[in-house]
Design an enzyme around this catalytic site. Structure first.
Site, mmCIF file in Angstrom:
data_model
loop_
_atom_site.group_PDB
_atom_site.id
_atom_site.type_symbol
_atom_site.label_atom_id
_atom_site.label_comp_id
_atom_site.label_asym_id
_atom_site.label_seq_id
_atom_site.Cartn_x
_atom_site.Cartn_y
_atom_site.Cartn_z
ATOM 1 N N ALA A 1 103.035 52.746 57.260
ATOM 2 C CA ALA A 1 102.248 53.790 56.788
ATOM 3 C C ALA A 1 101.632 54.934 58.160
ATOM 4 C CB ALA A 1 100.913 53.770 55.726
ATOM 5 N N LYS A 2 101.297 56.204 57.955
ATOM 6 C CA LYS A 2 100.833 56.974 59.198
ATOM 7 C C LYS A 2 100.035 56.053 59.998
ATOM 8 C CE LYS A 2 102.959 60.764 58.598
ATOM 9 N NZ LYS A 2 103.295 61.286 57.029
ATOM 10 N N ARG A 3 98.944 55.329 59.270
ATOM 11 C CA ARG A 3 98.147 54.695 59.920
ATOM 12 C C ARG A 3 98.547 53.389 60.781
ATOM 13 N NH1 ARG A 3 97.783 54.365 54.890
ATOM 14 N NH2 ARG A 3 97.839 52.536 53.762
ATOM 15 N N ASP A 4 99.582 53.216 60.634
ATOM 16 C CA ASP A 4 100.239 51.984 61.410
ATOM 17 C C ASP A 4 100.549 52.648 62.793
ATOM 18 O OD1 ASP A 4 99.948 49.839 59.611
ATOM 19 O OD2 ASP A 4 101.816 50.589 58.530
ATOM 20 N N ASP A 5 99.573 52.957 63.409
ATOM 21 C CA ASP A 5 99.848 53.411 64.747
ATOM 22 C C ASP A 5 100.370 52.520 65.860
ATOM 23 O OD1 ASP A 5 98.744 55.444 63.569
ATOM 24 O OD2 ASP A 5 96.905 55.868 65.028
#
Ligand code: GLU
Length: 280
Positions: free
Chosen positions: A253-257
């Protein structure tokens, strides 16, 4: 062949985005077709210019080039409103004032043990506002949350899918749309539009012939094809690809930086390394 990559500028591009972008790009290039870039920035709260700048930089670094100008959804609000005004005038939309909690309360009323049904957008709307929110004769399009009357909108139609998991022709029936999708929201609060409406209008406006995107959106395709029929738009071929997962099998997901392309870049990875990592 015309394909597109349509990221939302709400966070850094990660390996999953790289996979989607490279796939759409390579498919178009292999066929001598066109590859387009669209920025899906209708969520004004979460979309940020710095994410857009970074994603364009990441795509260029990956060696991807796109044809023609970048289309930005935030520039297309008048087109979205015009389509909504058309559907509203045809009696296919109604205003909805329910909160998520109202919907939960309405569907969880004791129903002999039946589990509340979920569609592509979550709980299937119980129709609470259908009568009270209906357009009055001659009433112009309101600035409100608007839902589609699926009982009037759904038609028998279908689409062709060439992705690995669902390849084949998929038929859509009105009965199935009413029972398993229901009255979806086409205009959200503070957006004046919705993902479903915008994506359908944009794919048509950009002449996209092959929609490549993640398998998580397969279920929403029935909504898109229904809208294409309602609005007299061509139905593209769909290619839903597997999602890139982390080592625990969880989708990125986007938060999986931790898997942001910028981090791999900073660590010295090459575009060829990224292609290898996503298996392309
Ligand atoms: N904007 C969507 C995303 O970032 C993609 C929409 C689509 O490809 O239809 O996941």
């Amino acid at each position: 062949m015309v394909t597109r990559f349509a990221p939302s500028p709400t966070g850094p591009l990660h390996l999953g985005h790289a996979y989607a972008a490279i796939l759409a790009h390579d498919m178009a290039r292999a066929a001598g077709g066109r590859f387009l870039l669209r920025i899906e920035d209708i969520d004004r709260q979460r979309s940020k210019p710095r994410w857009e700048a970074q994603l364009i930089d990441d795509l260029r670094w990956l060696g991807l080039s796109w044809d023609g100008p970048v289309l930005r959804q935030s520039d297309r609000l008048p087109e979205y409103r015009a389509a909504l005004a058309d559907l509203w005038a045809r009696g296919l939309l109604y205003r909805c004032s329910c909160t998520r909690r109202d919907i939960e309360a309405a569907v969880s009323a004791p129903q002999e043990g039946a589990e509340p049904a979920h569609g592509p957008d979550g709980l299937i709307y119980p129709g609470t506002c259908r009568a009270a929110g209906a357009p009055r004769p001659g009433e112009p399009l309101p600035d409100a949350v608007l839902r589609l009357r699926m009982d009037r909108a759904a038609c028998s139609c279908g689409f062709d899918e060439i992705g690995p998991r669902h390849a084949g022709h998929h038929r859509i029936t009105p009965e199935e749309m009413i029972a398993t999708v229901g009255d979806v929201v086409l205009a959200r609060r503070e957006m004046g539009t919705s993902y479903h409406l915008s994506v359908v209008l944009d794919d048509a406006a950009q002449g996209v012939t092959h929609v490549t995107r993640g398998e998580d959106l397969f279920d929403a395709t029935r909504i898109h094809v229904t809208l294409q029929h309602l609005l007299g738009l061509p139905v593209p071929v769909y290619c839903h690809h597997p999602l890139i997962r982390d080592e625990n099998g969880k989708r990125l997901a986007k938060r999986d930086d931790a898997r942001a392309l910028s981090l791999f870049r900073a660590e010295g990875a090459s575009p060829a390394d990224i292609r290898r990592m996503v298996g392309l």
